[in-house]
Design a protein around this motif. Structure first.
Motif, PDB file in Angstrom:
ATOM      1  N   LYS A 455       0.313 -14.358  -5.749  1.00  0.00           N
ATOM      2  CA  LYS A 455      -0.317 -13.268  -5.007  1.00  0.00           C
ATOM      3  C   LYS A 455       0.437 -11.963  -5.209  1.00  0.00           C
ATOM      4  CE  LYS A 455      -1.795 -11.901  -0.369  1.00  0.00           C
ATOM      5  NZ  LYS A 455      -1.795 -12.264   1.067  1.00  0.00           N
ATOM      6  N   ASN A 459      -1.528  -8.829  -7.023  1.00  0.00           N
ATOM      7  CA  ASN A 459      -1.918  -7.675  -6.210  1.00  0.00           C
ATOM      8  C   ASN A 459      -1.867  -6.389  -7.033  1.00  0.00           C
ATOM      9  OD1 ASN A 459      -2.535  -8.904  -3.798  1.00  0.00           O
ATOM     10  ND2 ASN A 459      -0.508  -8.644  -2.920  1.00  0.00           N
ATOM     11  N   TRP A 461      -2.015  -2.335  -6.903  1.00  0.00           N
ATOM     12  CA  TRP A 461      -1.789  -1.276  -5.916  1.00  0.00           C
ATOM     13  C   TRP A 461      -2.189   0.076  -6.470  1.00  0.00           C
ATOM     14  CZ3 TRP A 461      -0.393  -2.643  -1.061  1.00  0.00           C
ATOM     15  CH2 TRP A 461       0.140  -3.911  -0.885  1.00  0.00           C
ATOM     16  N   LEU A 467      -4.280  -1.455  -1.540  1.00  0.00           N
ATOM     17  CA  LEU A 467      -4.644  -2.491  -2.493  1.00  0.00           C
ATOM     18  C   LEU A 467      -5.967  -2.158  -3.151  1.00  0.00           C
ATOM     19  CD1 LEU A 467      -3.722  -5.855  -0.706  1.00  0.00           C
ATOM     20  CD2 LEU A 467      -2.872  -5.067  -2.913  1.00  0.00           C
ATOM     21  N   GLN A 469      -8.631  -3.815  -4.186  1.00  0.00           N
ATOM     22  CA  GLN A 469      -9.323  -5.096  -4.153  1.00  0.00           C
ATOM     23  C   GLN A 469     -10.802  -4.898  -4.514  1.00  0.00           C
ATOM     24  OE1 GLN A 469      -7.589  -7.539  -4.091  1.00  0.00           O
ATOM     25  NE2 GLN A 469      -6.208  -7.791  -2.372  1.00  0.00           N
ATOM     26  N   ALA A 473     -11.218 -11.268  -6.915  1.00  0.00           N
ATOM     27  CA  ALA A 473      -9.766 -11.103  -6.875  1.00  0.00           C
ATOM     28  C   ALA A 473      -9.166 -11.288  -8.269  1.00  0.00           C
ATOM     29  CB  ALA A 473      -9.155 -12.124  -5.912  1.00  0.00           C
ATOM     30  N   HIS A 505       0.820  -3.703 -12.151  1.00  0.00           N
ATOM     31  CA  HIS A 505       0.074  -3.752 -10.893  1.00  0.00           C
ATOM     32  C   HIS A 505       0.795  -3.051  -9.745  1.00  0.00           C
ATOM     33  CE1 HIS A 505      -2.485  -7.543 -12.069  1.00  0.00           C
ATOM     34  NE2 HIS A 505      -2.756  -6.480 -12.788  1.00  0.00           N
ATOM     35  N   SER A 506       2.122  -3.002  -9.778  1.00  0.00           N
ATOM     36  CA  SER A 506       2.880  -2.561  -8.605  1.00  0.00           C
ATOM     37  C   SER A 506       3.491  -1.173  -8.740  1.00  0.00           C
ATOM     38  CB  SER A 506       4.002  -3.567  -8.301  1.00  0.00           C
ATOM     39  OG  SER A 506       4.912  -3.625  -9.389  1.00  0.00           O
ATOM     40  N   GLU A 538       5.885  -5.970   1.725  1.00  0.00           N
ATOM     41  CA  GLU A 538       5.340  -6.297   0.397  1.00  0.00           C
ATOM     42  C   GLU A 538       6.322  -5.879  -0.702  1.00  0.00           C
ATOM     43  OE1 GLU A 538       2.633  -7.841  -0.465  1.00  0.00           O
ATOM     44  OE2 GLU A 538       1.282  -7.819   1.264  1.00  0.00           O
TER      45      GLU A 538
END
Length: 709
Positions: A455, A459, A461, A467, A469, A473, A505-506, A538
């Motif tokens: 997860k 995720n 961002w 997020l 989303q 997913a 992603h982050s 997170e």
């Protein structure tokens, strides 16, 4: 799955643990909740319904029903007797249910106009009362036992209902409902059975309401010792069904070979048994003869992997045992609604370590911070495992996951076994890897569970800390791959791949949180404060994953904290805080984006270009800080902070210059170090914010060495 369960069945035998086998068509009742009750209907010898009552969830767990999708007995599903859609009736019905007004029996009877038992429902109830009940009667035999007489009498009464208006099951049920309503007993349950609150915009055939689980019982049961709705009667019926199945197979079949585990194989000509797990059903092995590939080797259905009846029974009982509710966290853990992990040792002990607890937590445990820590669970697991007597220590620990693919199919997605020492070492290295990142100002370091890693990696961002989303997913990393990472089963190329994914992603989260924290932003209200705390949490888990991935590739924080990438991250953080100090003192407010945060993405791609731009942008703030730090430090803490930040800037710049090499772009491992450096706490020094009065007084050269820019 059969191979894994075979080893478990051997462990159960060795420990002397006996498990009950349930007939394949004798299935549990639906789970009872406040919104989904199970109603017991008492049938009297005169053919009437003598009573209606809700049974407890504990009793419902002990009961079963025989049959299939076409019908079951003695329990089956019905729908409310009538459908109402008029607003006035619905409003008054809700008031009665709440107890605001007493029930008016005549008015309630006047609402019983729109019959909710459509033809399909009537046919299914008839099959349950007549066909399925007679099949059950034939299978349980003609023994002269009280239990046989009890069940036979209930079947006789059920078979006595017809479709004639005054002799139907529905009319008998309705008569009892009104009799109890007159006494004002169990009003909520009775009204739920009587009326479905329909939607006038929908077709009635598609709007009959939620099914109600009911179970029949004999009102005059005392002379038989037990009611039908009892554990004793349920187990007695099951034993008779199993005896009947074995007798039928022995008469119709003969030994045709040896099964996969060496036992004589008699083909039962039926699918493998199914097991109801927490959330979905699993057929132990199901091959569909319609798949042409099976005909290539002329091994169709069970012939491709023959399993004797005895081993089928062992496999089914073993899966039911290992998936028992009382063993959650010990031998199994639910990953999500469609996937479950099972973990068990080759030797079972009286004090069993919580094997599944080191892979993940349940929702209940996640709500308690003291329980939802990998470190706590792992230390408890290791201590218990090491403390087992020598004779109870296992040779191996089996780990596998089952995933529901669709309504009819499930599959083993991951299966491994390892020694207890390997699992202990893996847990210890996991903790060390998650600590392979320095402290931050975001909160206490936490190690994610292996089942949480997917997860965190998946995720996505946005730059505003939200997020991204979509409807579907992102699943670049699967849940079970967190376990591969724990057990050192993942190839280095895959570690690099997931590092690239998590960095991509982050990036938005790291930049946003860093900008917020370095800028000293204040939350407007409790809602924004909770949202920020969630983002910090997170980010703490994200940094642990980055540290873990670096650890798995041999990069230790003692070394990479001296690398160019980490130092660039630290320099961006110092720049943010110095920019913030300047804005607070000179301008009175802080801009939405700080200098370091603005260059964070550029630094990840072209660090030399980012450093050049940073030098230009920071020049006025550094010049200001050099003058500002000499103001009266005893009355103004900001001057001391300015001196401290300049000293940090100088220290990092002096370390950075010799660390800079010929590489013009950072790779993913460099970027991970940049991310960590940008959020890591500053080195602790005695002369930090609380620098002495003599520190750097009249020394205008501090922060002005040649590597500063």
């Amino acid at each position: 799955m059969l191979n894994e369960l075979y080893s478990l069945s051997a462990a159960l035998k060795n420990k002397g643990i006996s498990t009950r086998e349930w007939h394949r068509e004798y299935k549990p009742l639906p789970k009872v909740t406040a919104k989904a009750p199970c109603i017991r209907i008492w049938l009297a010898r005169d053919g009437s319904v003598r009573g209606i009552e809700s049974i407890s969830a504990e009793l419902a767990q002990l009961l079963r029903k025989y049959g299939n999708n076409q019908g079951t007995f003695p329990a089956f599903n019905i729908v409310p007797l009538y459908r109402i859609t008029e607003k006035e009736q619905l409003s008054e019905l809700e008031q009665i249910e709440k107890g605001s007004i007493p029930p008016d029996l005549d008015k309630i009877k006047s609402w019983c106009v729109n019959d909710n038992w459509k033809e399909s429902i009537v046919k299914k109830v008839d099959r349950s009362l007549h066909n399925i009940s007679q099949t059950l009667s034939d299978l349980i035999g003609n023994q002269e036992q009280p239990e046989r007489t009890l069940v036979s009498e209930l079947i006789r009464l059920a078979d006595g209902f017809t479709n004639e208006p005054n002799r139907s099951f529905k009319s008998a049920l309705e008569k009892c409902v009104f009799a109890k309503l007159q006494k004002q007993e169990d009003i909520g349950i009775l009204l739920a059975m009587l009326f479905h609150k329909g939607n006038p915009q929908k077709n009635h055939n598609a709007d009959t309401g939620v099914s109600i689980s009911v179970v029949l019982d004999l009102f005059e049961w005392q002379q038989y010792g037990y009611p039908v709705t009892s554990q004793h009667a349920t187990e007695w019926i099951n034993d008779r069904l199993l005896e009947s199945s074995l007798l039928t197979i022995s008469k119709q079949s003969e030994v045709v070979g040896i099964d996969a585990f060496g036992l004589p194989f008699v083909n039962p000509n039926e699918p493998m048994p199914s097991v109801k797990l927490n959330g979905f059903d699993v057929i132990l092995r199901s091959m569909f003869s319609g798949q042409p590939c099976q005909y290539r080797y002329e091994q169709i259905d069970d012939a491709s992997y023959p399993i004797a009846l005895e081993n089928r029974s062992f496999a089914k009982k073993s899966l039911e045992w290992v998936a028992g509710l009382e063993r959650e966290g010990i031998t199994w853990r639910k990953i999500d609604k469609n996937e479950i992990i099972f973990v068990y040792p080759s030797k079972l002990s009286e004090t069993s370590p919580r094997f599944a607890s080191i892979f993940g937590t349940s929702q209940a445990e996640s709500s308690a911070q003291s329980e939802a820590r990998f470190e706590n669970n792992a230390k408890d697991f290791i201590r218990t495992l090491k403390g087992l007597p020598t004779k109870e220590k296992s040779d191996f620990i089996q780990i596998f996951t089952i995933r529901k693919l669709d309504k009819a199919r499930s599959k083993v997605i991951f299966t491994r076994n390892c020694s207890p020492d390997q699992l202990i070492q893996a847990a210890e290295e996991w903790m060390a890897g998650c600590r392979n990142a320095p402290e931050t100002d975001l909160g206490e370091r936490k190690s994610p569970f292996p089942l949480q890693v997917a997860k965190i990696v998946n995720n996505v961002w946005k730059q505003n800390g939200e997020l991204a989303q979509g409807k579907t997913a992102v699943e670049r990393m699967k849940y079970y791959q967190g376990m591969e990472l724990l057990l050192d089963l993942m190839q280095e190329s895959m570690i690099g791949n997931y590092l690239h994914i998590v960095l991509t992603h982050s990036s938005g989260l790291v930049s946003y949180v860093g900008n917020w924290v370095h800028g000293g932003s204040k939350c407007k209200d409790k809602t924004e404060e909770r949202a920020l705390d969630k983002l910090k949490n997170e980010t703490v888990f994200l940094l642990s994953v980055l540290g873990l991935l670096l650890y798995k590739r041999g990069a230790r924080k003692e070394n990479y904290m001296e690398s160019m990438a980490y130092l660039v991250g630290q320099l961006l953080k110092i720049s943010d805080e110095l920019h913030t100090l300047y804005c607070n003192v000179v301008r009175g407010d802080v801009p939405p984006q700080l200098v370091g945060s603005a260059l964070f993405a550029t630094a990840g791609e072209t660090p030399y270009q980012a450093m050049a731009q940073l030098s230009l942008r920071m020049n006025p703030y550094i010049t200001w800080a050099k003058q500002y730090r000499f103001k009266d430090k005893t009355k103004n803490e900001g001057t001391r902070i300015a001196g401290w930040l300049l000293r940090l800037y100088e220290d990092v710049a002096n370390k950075l210059y010799p660390a800079m090499g010929d590489v013009t772009r950072f790779n993913d491992f460099d970027k991970a170090q940049l991310f960590i450096g940008y959020l890591a706490s500053f080195p602790k020094r005695e002369s930090s914010v609380t620098a002495s009065a003599d520190d750097n007084v009249n020394d205008n050269s501090i922060g002005g060495v040649k590597h500063e820019h």
